[in-house]
Design an enzyme around this catalytic site. Structure first.
Site, PDB file in Angstrom:
ATOM      1  N   HIS A  61     -25.776  28.395  15.686  1.00  0.00           N
ATOM      2  CA  HIS A  61     -24.542  29.112  15.920  1.00  0.00           C
ATOM      3  C   HIS A  61     -23.878  29.409  14.589  1.00  0.00           C
ATOM      4  O   HIS A  61     -24.004  28.643  13.632  1.00  0.00           O
ATOM      5  CB  HIS A  61     -23.593  28.294  16.810  1.00  0.00           C
ATOM      6  CG  HIS A  61     -22.454  29.092  17.348  1.00  0.00           C
ATOM      7  ND1 HIS A  61     -21.270  29.237  16.679  1.00  0.00           N
ATOM      8  CD2 HIS A  61     -22.323  29.808  18.506  1.00  0.00           C
ATOM      9  CE1 HIS A  61     -20.450  30.005  17.391  1.00  0.00           C
ATOM     10  NE2 HIS A  61     -21.063  30.366  18.494  1.00  0.00           N
TER      11      HIS A  61
ATOM     12  N   GLU B  36     -26.000  30.033  24.977  1.00  0.00           N
ATOM     13  CA  GLU B  36     -26.973  30.847  25.704  1.00  0.00           C
ATOM     14  C   GLU B  36     -28.093  30.024  26.346  1.00  0.00           C
ATOM     15  O   GLU B  36     -28.622  30.400  27.387  1.00  0.00           O
ATOM     16  CB  GLU B  36     -27.600  31.904  24.772  1.00  0.00           C
ATOM     17  CG  GLU B  36     -26.709  33.093  24.485  1.00  0.00           C
ATOM     18  CD  GLU B  36     -25.818  32.867  23.279  1.00  0.00           C
ATOM     19  OE1 GLU B  36     -25.976  31.800  22.629  1.00  0.00           O
ATOM     20  OE2 GLU B  36     -24.976  33.735  22.987  1.00  0.00           O
TER      21      GLU B  36
END
Length: 397
Positions: free
Chosen positions: A282, A335
Site C-alpha cells: 500500500h 483489495e
C-alpha cells in the site's frame, strides 16, 4: 504559499523562479486541509471525522456514516429515520435514464458495468439539470450529492443485470442501503450475514485519505463543474488497476495459484521476476491495512475452502516477501480480502470495482462539498524538460 527557492528537478534542471519542484506523484506533499478524516499509515489507523472507520463499520450502519460525512455528526434515531426517508426516493431512476441503460450495457459489455456507470451518471446529472457547483448554493450542492450517492448503486446494479441479459430490479424503499444494493443485483432477498458483510465492506471503503480518485474529484470540483462531472472523473481514476481496479485481480491471483502446493513456487517465481502481487502493499500503510484485517475476520465468519486458502496464501506471501525482499513491509491491502468477501456474498467479479465505486461515491461527494468552500482552482505547474525553445520552424518540404 509560493516558495521562492529554486528546486532542482530529476534531470538537474532548475524549476522556474518562484516555484518549487514537487516530489514524483506528489508523494509526501500536503496539498489541502480536510475535516473529513485521515490515514495514519505507520499506526495502521484511519478515521472519518475523528471516529475509527473500522469501529464505525463494526458498530454502525452505512446511512449513519453517510450522515457523519455529510453533516459532521452521527445521527440520532430520529435523524436516522428522516435521512432514510429523504434518500430512499432518490434511488429511483427517471424514465429517460431507464430507456437508455440497455444501450449503455451493450456498448460497455467488454469493459463491464464501470464503463457504463460513467456515462449513466453524466446522463443523470443532465436529466436532473444539475448546474455547476460554482453557480448554486450549499443546499443545492447537498441535494445533488445525495442524489448521486443514492442513485449510483441503482445504476451499477441495473447495468450489471442488463449486461447479463436480465431485467433491472427496481430499488425498494423499505430496505437499507446495503440490503437494497444486494436486492437490486440479485433480485432475491439477501441473508442477514451477506448484508452485514457487504455493509461493513462499503463503510470501510467510503473514504481513505487523499487517494488518486478523491484528489481527482476535488480538482474537478475546484473548477466549479457540476457534481456528476466530479464523480465521473473520480470513477475514471478508480478504474485503474493500481487504484480500485484490483479486487478481482487479487482473487485472480488465488485462482492462478490454484492449490496449496503451488503457493511457494508461484510466489517465488513472480517476486523474483519483479511482478507485482495484487492485493499486497500500500502507498501509505507500513503495517497491516486495518481494512484487510477487518475483512479477513468477515471472511472467516463465512468460512470454507476459499477463506482457508486465502489465509494460507496471505501468510506465505508475507513470509516469502520478507525473505526475498528483506527490509520491506508488505502486507495485504483492502483489495485482497475485499475480493474474497464479495465472492462469498455472490457478487460477480466484474462488480467488484463498481461496488467499490458505490461506496467511494459517498466519500467523493463529501470531499466535493468540502472543496467548494475554497474558491481557488487547483492549478499546479509543470517543468518543461524538452529541447530548448524557441527553435526555428522549418520550411514546409
Amino acid at each position: 504559499m509560493v516558495i521562492t527557492t529554486r528546486a532542482k528537478g530529476a534531470t538537474g534542471a532548475e524549476a522556474p523562479p518562484g516555484l518549487a519542484e514537487a516530489p514524483p506523484g506528489l508523494k509526501g506533499l500536503v496539498v489541502t486541509r480536510t475535516e473529513l478524516g485521515d490515514v495514519r499509515g505507520r499506526e495502521g489507523f484511519y478515521h472519518y471525522r475523528q471516529y475509527s472507520a473500522i469501529e464505525l463499520a463494526e458498530r454502525r450502519g452505512l446511512e449513519d456514516v453517510w450522515q457523519l460525512l455529510m453533516f459532521g455528526e452521527l445521527p440520532s434515531e430520529q435523524a436516522r429515520a428522516a435521512f432514510a426517508a429523504r434518500v430512499a426516493p432518490l434511488r429511483h431512476l427517471p424514465p429517460e435514464i431507464i430507456e437508455v441503460l440497455p444501450t449503455l450495457a451493450r456498448a460497455g459489455r467488454q469493459g463491464g458495468p464501470l464503463d457504463g456507470l460513467r456515462t449513466a451518471l453524466s446522463l443523470v446529472g443532465a436529466s436532473r439539470g444539475m448546474r455547476p457547483l460554482y453557480d448554486v448554493d450549499a443546499a443545492s450542492r447537498l441535494d445533488d450529492a445525495l442524489v448521486v450517492g443514492a442513485v449510483t448503486p441503482t445504476l451499477a446494479a441495473a447495468l450489471h443485470r442488463l449486461g447479463r441479459g436480465l431485467a433491472p430490479v427496481a430499488p425498494r424503499d423499505d430496505l437499507a442501503f446495503a440490503a437494497n444494493y444486494l436486492w437490486m443485483l440479485r433480485g432475491a432477498e439477501p441473508t442477514a450475514a451477506q448484508v452485514r458483510a457487504i455493509e461493513r465492506y462499503l463503510i470501510c471503503t467510503i473514504d481513505h485519505g487523499f487517494n488518486a480518485s478523491t484528489f481527482t474529484a476535488r480538482v474537478i470540483a475546484s473548477t466549479g463543474a457540476d457534481l456528476t462531472a466530479c464523480v465521473v472523473g473520480a470513477i475514471g481514476a478508480l478504474s485503474g488497476p493500481l487504484h480500485g481496479g484490483a479486487p478481482s485481480r487479487a482473487l485472480d491471483t488465488l485462482d492462478a495459484i490454484g492449490s496449496p502446493e503451488r503457493i511457494d513456487p508461484w510466489i517465488r517465481e513472480h517476486v523474483l521476476a519483479g511482478d507485482r502481487i495484487m492485493g499486497f502493499g500500500h502507498a501509505v500503510y507500513r503495517t497491516e491495512d486495518p481494512r484487510s484485517r477487518m475483512l479477513r475476520a468477515v471472511a472467516e465468519e463465512f468460512g470454507g475452502d476459499l477463506v482457508t486458502f486465502a489465509v494460507r496464501v496471505e501468510r506465505r506471501v508475507v513470509e516469502l516477501l520478507a525473505e526475498l525482499k528483506p527490509g520491506r513491509e508488505l502486507h495485504t491491502n483492502v483489495e485482497f480480502y475485499a475480493g474474497v468477501v464479495m465472492e462469498l456474498c455472490g457478487l460477480a467479479r466484474d462488480m467488484f470495482t463498481p461496488t467499490f465505486a458505490v461506496a467511494r461515491t459517498i466519500g467523493w461527494t463529501a470531499n466535493v462539498l468540502e472543496q467548494t468552500a475554497d474558491p481557488r482552482i487547483i492549478r499546479p505547474s509543470a517543468r518543461y524538460v524538452g529541447p530548448p525553445a524557441p527553435q526555428p520552424v522549418p520550411d514546409r518540404g
